[in-house]
Design a protein around this motif. Structure first.
Motif, short mmCIF file in Angstrom:
data_model
loop_
_atom_site.label_atom_id
_atom_site.label_comp_id
_atom_site.label_asym_id
_atom_site.label_seq_id
_atom_site.Cartn_x
_atom_site.Cartn_y
_atom_site.Cartn_z
N UNK A 129 0.83 -1.21 0.00
CA UNK A 129 0.00 0.00 0.00
C UNK A 129 0.86 1.25 0.00
N UNK A 130 1.90 1.27 0.84
CA UNK A 130 2.77 2.45 0.94
C UNK A 130 3.62 2.61 -0.32
N UNK A 131 4.24 1.53 -0.77
CA UNK A 131 5.13 1.62 -1.93
C UNK A 131 4.35 1.92 -3.21
N UNK A 132 3.23 1.23 -3.40
CA UNK A 132 2.44 1.47 -4.59
C UNK A 132 1.77 2.84 -4.55
N UNK A 133 1.23 3.19 -3.39
CA UNK A 133 0.55 4.47 -3.27
C UNK A 133 1.48 5.65 -3.46
N UNK A 134 2.67 5.57 -2.88
CA UNK A 134 3.62 6.68 -3.04
C UNK A 134 4.05 6.82 -4.48
N UNK A 135 4.27 5.69 -5.18
CA UNK A 135 4.67 5.76 -6.58
C UNK A 135 3.55 6.37 -7.42
N UNK A 136 2.32 5.92 -7.19
CA UNK A 136 1.20 6.40 -8.00
C UNK A 136 0.95 7.89 -7.80
N UNK A 137 1.01 8.36 -6.55
CA UNK A 137 0.62 9.73 -6.27
C UNK A 137 1.77 10.74 -6.34
N UNK A 138 3.01 10.26 -6.28
CA UNK A 138 4.14 11.18 -6.26
C UNK A 138 4.98 11.13 -7.52
N UNK A 139 5.16 9.94 -8.08
CA UNK A 139 6.06 9.78 -9.22
C UNK A 139 5.56 10.52 -10.45
N UNK A 140 6.48 11.17 -11.15
CA UNK A 140 6.16 11.84 -12.40
C UNK A 140 5.89 10.84 -13.52
N UNK A 141 6.18 9.56 -13.29
CA UNK A 141 5.96 8.53 -14.30
C UNK A 141 4.48 8.23 -14.51
N UNK A 142 3.64 8.69 -13.57
CA UNK A 142 2.20 8.50 -13.70
C UNK A 142 1.61 9.81 -14.23
N UNK A 143 1.18 9.85 -15.48
CA UNK A 143 0.75 11.11 -16.09
C UNK A 143 -0.57 11.65 -15.57
N UNK A 144 -1.53 10.78 -15.29
CA UNK A 144 -2.84 11.21 -14.82
C UNK A 144 -3.24 10.36 -13.62
N UNK A 145 -3.79 11.03 -12.62
CA UNK A 145 -4.10 10.33 -11.37
C UNK A 145 -5.57 10.49 -11.00
N UNK A 146 -6.12 9.43 -10.46
CA UNK A 146 -7.47 9.46 -9.93
C UNK A 146 -7.58 8.33 -8.91
N UNK A 147 -8.54 8.45 -8.02
CA UNK A 147 -8.70 7.40 -7.01
C UNK A 147 -9.08 6.07 -7.67
N UNK A 148 -9.93 6.13 -8.67
CA UNK A 148 -10.32 4.91 -9.38
C UNK A 148 -9.12 4.30 -10.09
N UNK A 149 -8.29 5.17 -10.69
CA UNK A 149 -7.10 4.69 -11.35
C UNK A 149 -6.13 4.05 -10.38
N UNK A 150 -6.03 4.63 -9.17
CA UNK A 150 -5.13 4.05 -8.17
C UNK A 150 -5.64 2.69 -7.71
N UNK A 151 -6.96 2.57 -7.53
CA UNK A 151 -7.52 1.28 -7.11
C UNK A 151 -7.22 0.20 -8.15
#
Length: 202
Positions: free
Chosen positions: A135-157
């Motif tokens: 949860x911590x490693x995946x969540x931090x990468x998804x919400x902080x990393x510039x490698x993820x161009x677009x973010x949403x809660x549904x996308x993170x799930x």
């Protein structure tokens, strides 16, 4: 030595750390190879055996993990800091792996031998620790990393669910192997004094 006793000699601790370091080196160096990365299980098992030595053992394993990543990335001719997986989120591996260490340490506090209760605690603590780590490693990468161009809660799930079961399965597999080796060691340590006693009576 009674393996139900959390007290280990410095030599035993150093030996365990060396074995765990070699396991991580052999598996992390090829993350998606035929031999899955054992890093998560290594930190959990280290927390169990090296509880009380976190001030030096945890940083040592953490440094080894970073050095392995650095070697793998730079050996491909890629700048470490520009790699897809390296971003400010990369440093969240410290609390992620810390959760695994804590899970192993928590189990050690409650360990009284390999019985049904302890096996239940083992599976539960390893699963929870691996889940928090993910949860911590995946969540931090998804919400902080510039490698993820677009973010949403549904996308993170959706992203969260992509690799959760494979990571959990791999961690539990390696922890299971460590448990079998632990059980064999316990049996050997019980057998040795018995054989010594028989030899003394002859």
């Amino acid at each position: 030595m009674n393996t139900a006793n959390p007290s280990l000699s410095n030599i035993a601790r150093a030996g365990i750390l060396l074995i765990l370091a070699l396991v991580m080196l052999a598996t992390r160096i090829n993350h998606f190879g035929a031999l899955p990365d054992a890093s998560w299980a290594v930190f959990f098992v280290a927390g169990f055996y090296l509880r009380g030595s976190a001030r030096w053992a945890f940083p040592a394993l953490m440094a080894l993990a970073v050095l392995i990543d650095f070697f793998v990335i730079t050996s491909q001719g890629i700048n470490f800091w520009s790699h897809y997986c390296v971003s400010p989120a990369y440093w969240f591996l410290v609390p992620s792996y810390g959760a695994l260490w804590f899970g192993g340490s928590w189990l050690r506090q409650r360990y009284a031998g390999l019985h049904a209760r302890e096996l239940g605690l083992l599976i539960g603590s390893a699963a929870v620790a691996a889940s928090v780590c993910y949860l911590v490693s995946n969540g931090s990468f998804y919400w902080i990393s510039a490698s993820v161009p677009a973010r949403s809660f549904a996308g993170w799930m959706e992203n969260l669910g992509d690799w959760y079961l494979p990571y959990l399965r791999t961690t539990l597999m390696y922890v299971g192997i460590a448990t079998v080796l632990h059980a064999l060691t316990e049996q050997a340590l019980r057998w040795m004094p018995t054989q010594a006693g028989h030899a003394a009576r002859r």
